[in-house]
Scaffold this active site. Structure first.
Site, short mmCIF file in Angstrom:
data_model
loop_
_atom_site.label_atom_id
_atom_site.label_comp_id
_atom_site.label_asym_id
_atom_site.label_seq_id
_atom_site.Cartn_x
_atom_site.Cartn_y
_atom_site.Cartn_z
N ASN A 209 0.85 -1.20 0.00
CA ASN A 209 0.00 0.00 0.00
C ASN A 209 0.88 1.24 0.00
O ASN A 209 2.11 1.14 0.05
CB ASN A 209 -0.98 -0.03 1.18
CG ASN A 209 -0.27 -0.02 2.51
OD1 ASN A 209 0.40 0.93 2.87
ND2 ASN A 209 -0.37 -1.13 3.24
N ASP A 278 -5.17 -5.79 5.29
CA ASP A 278 -6.26 -6.54 5.93
C ASP A 278 -6.26 -7.99 5.45
O ASP A 278 -6.72 -8.88 6.15
CB ASP A 278 -7.61 -5.89 5.58
CG ASP A 278 -7.77 -4.54 6.26
OD1 ASP A 278 -7.29 -4.41 7.41
OD2 ASP A 278 -8.33 -3.61 5.65
N LYS A 288 8.09 -18.16 -8.93
CA LYS A 288 7.49 -16.99 -9.58
C LYS A 288 6.26 -17.44 -10.38
O LYS A 288 6.30 -18.45 -11.09
CB LYS A 288 8.54 -16.38 -10.51
CG LYS A 288 8.16 -15.03 -11.03
CD LYS A 288 9.28 -14.43 -11.85
CE LYS A 288 8.71 -13.33 -12.70
NZ LYS A 288 9.42 -13.13 -13.94
N PRO A 304 -4.68 -11.01 11.01
CA PRO A 304 -5.17 -10.66 12.36
C PRO A 304 -5.17 -9.15 12.52
O PRO A 304 -4.34 -8.44 11.94
CB PRO A 304 -4.15 -11.31 13.29
CG PRO A 304 -2.94 -11.58 12.47
CD PRO A 304 -3.39 -11.71 11.04
N ILE A 306 -4.11 -6.43 14.59
CA ILE A 306 -3.12 -6.27 15.66
C ILE A 306 -3.65 -5.32 16.74
O ILE A 306 -3.60 -5.61 17.93
CB ILE A 306 -1.79 -5.72 15.07
CG1 ILE A 306 -1.30 -6.65 13.96
CG2 ILE A 306 -0.74 -5.55 16.16
CD1 ILE A 306 -0.16 -6.07 13.12
N PHE A 322 -5.40 4.61 14.22
CA PHE A 322 -5.55 5.55 13.12
C PHE A 322 -6.66 5.06 12.21
O PHE A 322 -6.88 3.85 12.10
CB PHE A 322 -4.25 5.67 12.32
CG PHE A 322 -3.33 6.72 12.88
CD1 PHE A 322 -2.75 6.55 14.12
CD2 PHE A 322 -3.07 7.89 12.17
CE1 PHE A 322 -1.91 7.52 14.65
CE2 PHE A 322 -2.23 8.86 12.68
CZ PHE A 322 -1.66 8.67 13.93
N LYS A 340 -13.19 -1.34 18.35
CA LYS A 340 -11.89 -1.93 18.71
C LYS A 340 -11.55 -1.67 20.18
O LYS A 340 -10.51 -2.11 20.65
CB LYS A 340 -10.78 -1.37 17.82
CG LYS A 340 -10.95 -1.73 16.33
CD LYS A 340 -9.63 -1.60 15.58
CE LYS A 340 -9.84 -1.77 14.08
NZ LYS A 340 -8.59 -1.98 13.35
#
Ligand code: CTP
Length: 403
Positions: A209, A278, A288, A304, A306, A322, A340
């Site tokens: 990302n 995720d 490859k 998971p 975290i 965040f 959470k």
């Protein structure tokens, strides 16, 4: 990098009778370890002479924008960068209106636009002017941009009226503005994740990302500067090693999970800035992937969470998450805070022209159980310092209030 233990304050003096109190304010700020540079509006010079401020601050006072002699010294942009805080006291109704409108027609209002430093205002005006809807609207605008409003106090006014509009006393203002003394997080152990994760597809490819890790690294340093022992668990970034007690480098979400969980029992605060994938490929291939078919389907499985796992520990550390959202920022972030079980969440608006991934600037909305605060768009280093101070505030409050 050495840490300054003083705070640089640009004190903007507006044209009101309380300008005389700002002479004492200058002295009080200096007593509390601030370096002060005074900027006066033209109107302020009708109440107090610049020479008085020069004598008390120990530095030349600036009153005009286009002053070649002053610009040859510390130019106005340099002054804007120098500041850790812009404090305007007294902030008159007119100054507040010009600040709210983004007008930059003198040195002080130009500095307010040019600086990334947080803005504090100590309003001072006649009670009717303070109550006027125009002033109240300007106040709302400035507050929504993150300005800190100090006062005003109520009581007898220079004009004979009684009501709200008196500037706070210099001692009160100086006590709010003073730099954090000592190290409020001394002895606290912080575990912080940062950067992206890479989820391997085969030996040469991965799912990743756009996180640069900048915000997390800046926050790790800001928390270190407040006295914490910071252990940084970072995904792959191009950033130099930050000033932290320990850096653990990982690549995948599972590695980050293992690195964090093995250390979670030894932390007082857990701050999750990492952009953790995720999902990960269900079966990364040992060889490859060859392009022999017209289509390729990847099967992904969940990683998971975290942050949620650390927050579910008993007793839990103080947890900060965040949230990157493209829309309904506050609503989604608050939902994440509850879901959470976090103490604090920092939401940023991603997409469009605003900050976020791969940028040097960002803006955050900070949300906790019974409050929120906006940190407007600014450089990530400055933003991280302000976020670190808010984390301290909330963390110390949680320790003061038994749950
Ligand atoms: N986080 C984590 N482990 C994960 C996923 C996220 O620790 N596997 C942390 C991030 O570091 C961040 C917060 O959780 O602090 C983000 O929460 P998340 O629900 O993943 O946010 P989004 O990905 O934005 O959520 P959604 O996809 O539900 O919008």
């Amino acid at each position: 990098m050495a840490r300054r233990n003083s705070s640089r304050v640009v004190l903007g003096v507006g044209g009101g009778i309380s300008a005389y109190k700002s002479v004492d304010l200058t002295r009080r700020l200096k007593e509390r370890g601030c370096e002060v540079r005074v900027v006066m509006t033209q109107a302020a010079t009708a109440f107090v002479g610049p020479l008085t401020f020069q004598a008390v601050s120990g530095h030349p006072v600036r009153t005009t924008l286009l002053d070649p002699a002053a610009e040859a010294g510390m130019g106005h942009i340099e002054l804007a960068r120098w500041a850790d805080r812009l404090l305007i006291a007294p902030a008159t109704a007119d100054l507040m209106a010009r600040l709210a409108a983004g007008i930059a027609d003198d040195l002080l209002t130009t500095l307010a636009l040019a600086t990334e430093a947080p803005l504090s205002l100590a309003p001072a005006m006649n009670q009717a002017m303070w109550r006027h809807p125009a002033t109240q609207r300007n106040l709302d605008i400035l507050r929504s941009r993150g300005a800190q409003i100090l006062g005003p106090a109520e009581g007898g006014q220079a004009c004979g009226d009684v009501g709200p509009g008196r500037m706070l006393e210099p001692l009160e203002i100086a006590d709010i503005i003073r730099p954090p003394t000592g190290a409020p997080l001394a002895g606290a152990r912080v575990l912080l994740t940062a950067g992206p994760t890479r989820e391997p597809l085969d030996p040469v490819r991965f799912l990743g990302n756009r996180s640069s890790g900048k915000m997390g690294f800046a926050l790790a340093e800001a928390l270190t500067d407040l006295g914490a022992r910071v252990v940084l668990v970072s995904g792959p970034t191009a950033l130099p090693a930050p000033r932290v007690a320990e850096q653990v480098c990982v690549e995948t979400a599972l590695e980050m999970h293992a690195a964090v969980l093995s250390r979670a029992a030894d932390c007082d605060l857990f701050v999750a800035t990492a952009a953790v994938a995720d999902y990960r490929p269900a079966e990364p291939l040992g060889q490859k992937i060859k392009k022999d078919a017209g289509e390729l389907t990847l099967r992904l499985v969940r990683n998971p969470d975290i942050l949620a796992e650390v927050a579910a520990r008993r007793p839990p550390p103080f947890t900060v998450g965040f949230a990157a959202e493209t829309d309904r920022v506050e609503e989604y972030a608050r939902d994440k805070l509850v879901r959470k079980g976090l103490d604090l969440i920092a939401a940023n608006h991603v997409g469009g022209a605003r900050g976020g991934f791969e940028r040097d600037e960002n803006a955050l909305t900070l949300i906790w159980k019974d409050g929120s605060r906006e940190l407007p768009m600014r450089g990530k280093t400055q933003l991280a310092r302000e976020l670190a101070l808010l984390i301290v505030e909330r963390y110390l409050e949680r320790h003061a209030t038994p749950t």
